[in-house]
Design an enzyme around this catalytic site. Structure first.
Site, PDB file in Angstrom:
ATOM      1  N   PRO A 239       0.809  -1.170   0.000  1.00  0.00           N
ATOM      2  CA  PRO A 239       0.000   0.000   0.000  1.00  0.00           C
ATOM      3  C   PRO A 239       0.869   1.256   0.000  1.00  0.00           C
ATOM      4  O   PRO A 239       1.769   1.402   0.805  1.00  0.00           O
ATOM      5  CB  PRO A 239      -0.740  -0.119   1.325  1.00  0.00           C
ATOM      6  N   GLU A 240       0.607   2.113  -0.899  1.00  0.00           N
ATOM      7  CA  GLU A 240       1.215   3.442  -0.829  1.00  0.00           C
ATOM      8  C   GLU A 240       0.206   4.340  -0.126  1.00  0.00           C
ATOM      9  O   GLU A 240      -0.810   3.863   0.375  1.00  0.00           O
ATOM     10  CB  GLU A 240       1.567   3.934  -2.240  1.00  0.00           C
TER      11      GLU A 240
ATOM     12  N   HIS B  47      -2.018 -16.143   7.488  1.00  0.00           N
ATOM     13  CA  HIS B  47      -1.460 -14.781   7.481  1.00  0.00           C
ATOM     14  C   HIS B  47      -2.332 -13.754   8.189  1.00  0.00           C
ATOM     15  O   HIS B  47      -2.058 -12.562   8.116  1.00  0.00           O
ATOM     16  CB  HIS B  47      -1.154 -14.291   6.061  1.00  0.00           C
TER      17      HIS B  47
END
Length: 271
Positions: free
Chosen positions: A2-3, A91
């Site tokens: 994610p930016e 996860h």
DNA sequence: CGCCAGGCCTGCACGC
DNA sequence: TGCGTGCAGGCCTGGC
């Protein structure tokens, strides 16, 4: 990760589910993130009310009254709101169980993310204290970029991605912003003139804002806080398009490596 | 199998 | 000597 746009989208999506909620329990399934998750969180957090949630750079900040939870999504992290009895999958490392019957669940396959507790000003935390300017604020503009790049010999692309100068611009949007500003990514930062800095600052803001407005992203495996996929149909001008024709001039997009990251650019449009 | 992928911290070498 | 800067390496798993 994610930016910045993905983190902002996540933040906005989580806010209505978290604000004013009391924490019921904490589940740590795997503490081994970039920074190990503090086991004591299971004792510290229950009973605390989440007063609000914000963002600084790519860090999410959760105000819990007597302290702050700082979350980072690393390369592959996502946060979702789910019924608290939803089955955890591979996860799924961390749950914040809320009294509403929902939980906020962190999934992070590559485990580059972080869940950090601090009882002092989160902005003074060592990981955040030296972060650069927020690109979507008025503090950041062409003049600022010009001032802060004088004398810099490093490439303009790597400079854009330096979070101690400017936060939130990762590899994808650095490539895209440079294309929009028609600047060659390898240009030494100090040799980008004032008018080009204006164009570039504008391009950075535009790219980030457009992705936020589109409600997320672009990343194949990005899911927003409701688990919906991001806007991955979004078209890139250059990112991931090596060898394909430039959308503006038709010349094949080129690929090179800068600082072990892929750089994509149009040799014709970007000079 | 090897290589690649959204981030970013650390440590090292270098030049002034 | 000290500082800023620039680079490589490392952390992980999954997909092609």
């Amino acid at each position: 990760m994610p930016e910045l746009p993905e983190v902002e989208t996540t933040c906005r999506g989580l806010e209505p589910h978290l604000r004013g909620q009391r924490i019921h329990a904490v589940i740590v399934r795997d503490a081994r993130l970039r920074v190990p998750i503090l086991a004591e969180l299971a004792h510290i957090l229950p009973g605390l009310e989440i007063r609000g949630i914000g963002r600084r750079g790519k860090y999410l900040l959760m105000d819990c009254g007597r302290g702050w939870l700082i979350l980072h999504l690393g390369m592959s992290g996502s946060l979702r709101i789910l019924p608290s009895d939803a089955l955890a999958e591979k996860h799924d490392h961390f749950d914040l169980v809320l009294e509403s019957g929902f939980c906020m669940r962190l999934r992070d396959p590559r485990r580059f993310g972080a869940v950090i507790w601090t009882e002092t000003d989160p902005l003074r935390h060592p990981l955040l204290a030296h972060l650069g300017v927020e690109p979507l604020t008025n503090d950041f503009d062409g003049a600022w970029l010009y001032r802060h790049t004088r004398g810099k010999k490093g490439s303009i692309k790597q400079t854009l991605m330096d979070s101690h100068l400017l936060v939130g611009v990762g590899n994808i949007y650095a490539n895209e912003a440079l294309f929009r500003a028609a600047i060659r990514p390898t240009t030494p930062a100090g040799r980008v003139g004032a008018s080009r800095c204006d164009r570039l600052a504008r391009a950075v803001k535009d790219v980030l804002q457009q992705v936020i407005a589109a409600g997320g992203s672009s990343l194949r495996d990005f899911v927003d806080s409701n688990g919906k996929p991001g806007y991955f149909q979004q078209q890139y001008f250059v990112y991931g398009r090596a060898g394909e024709p430039c959308r503006q001039c038709g010349v094949p997009i080129r690929l090179l490596r800068q600082g072990q990251r892929s750089t994509f650019y149009c040799p014709d449009c970007q000079r």
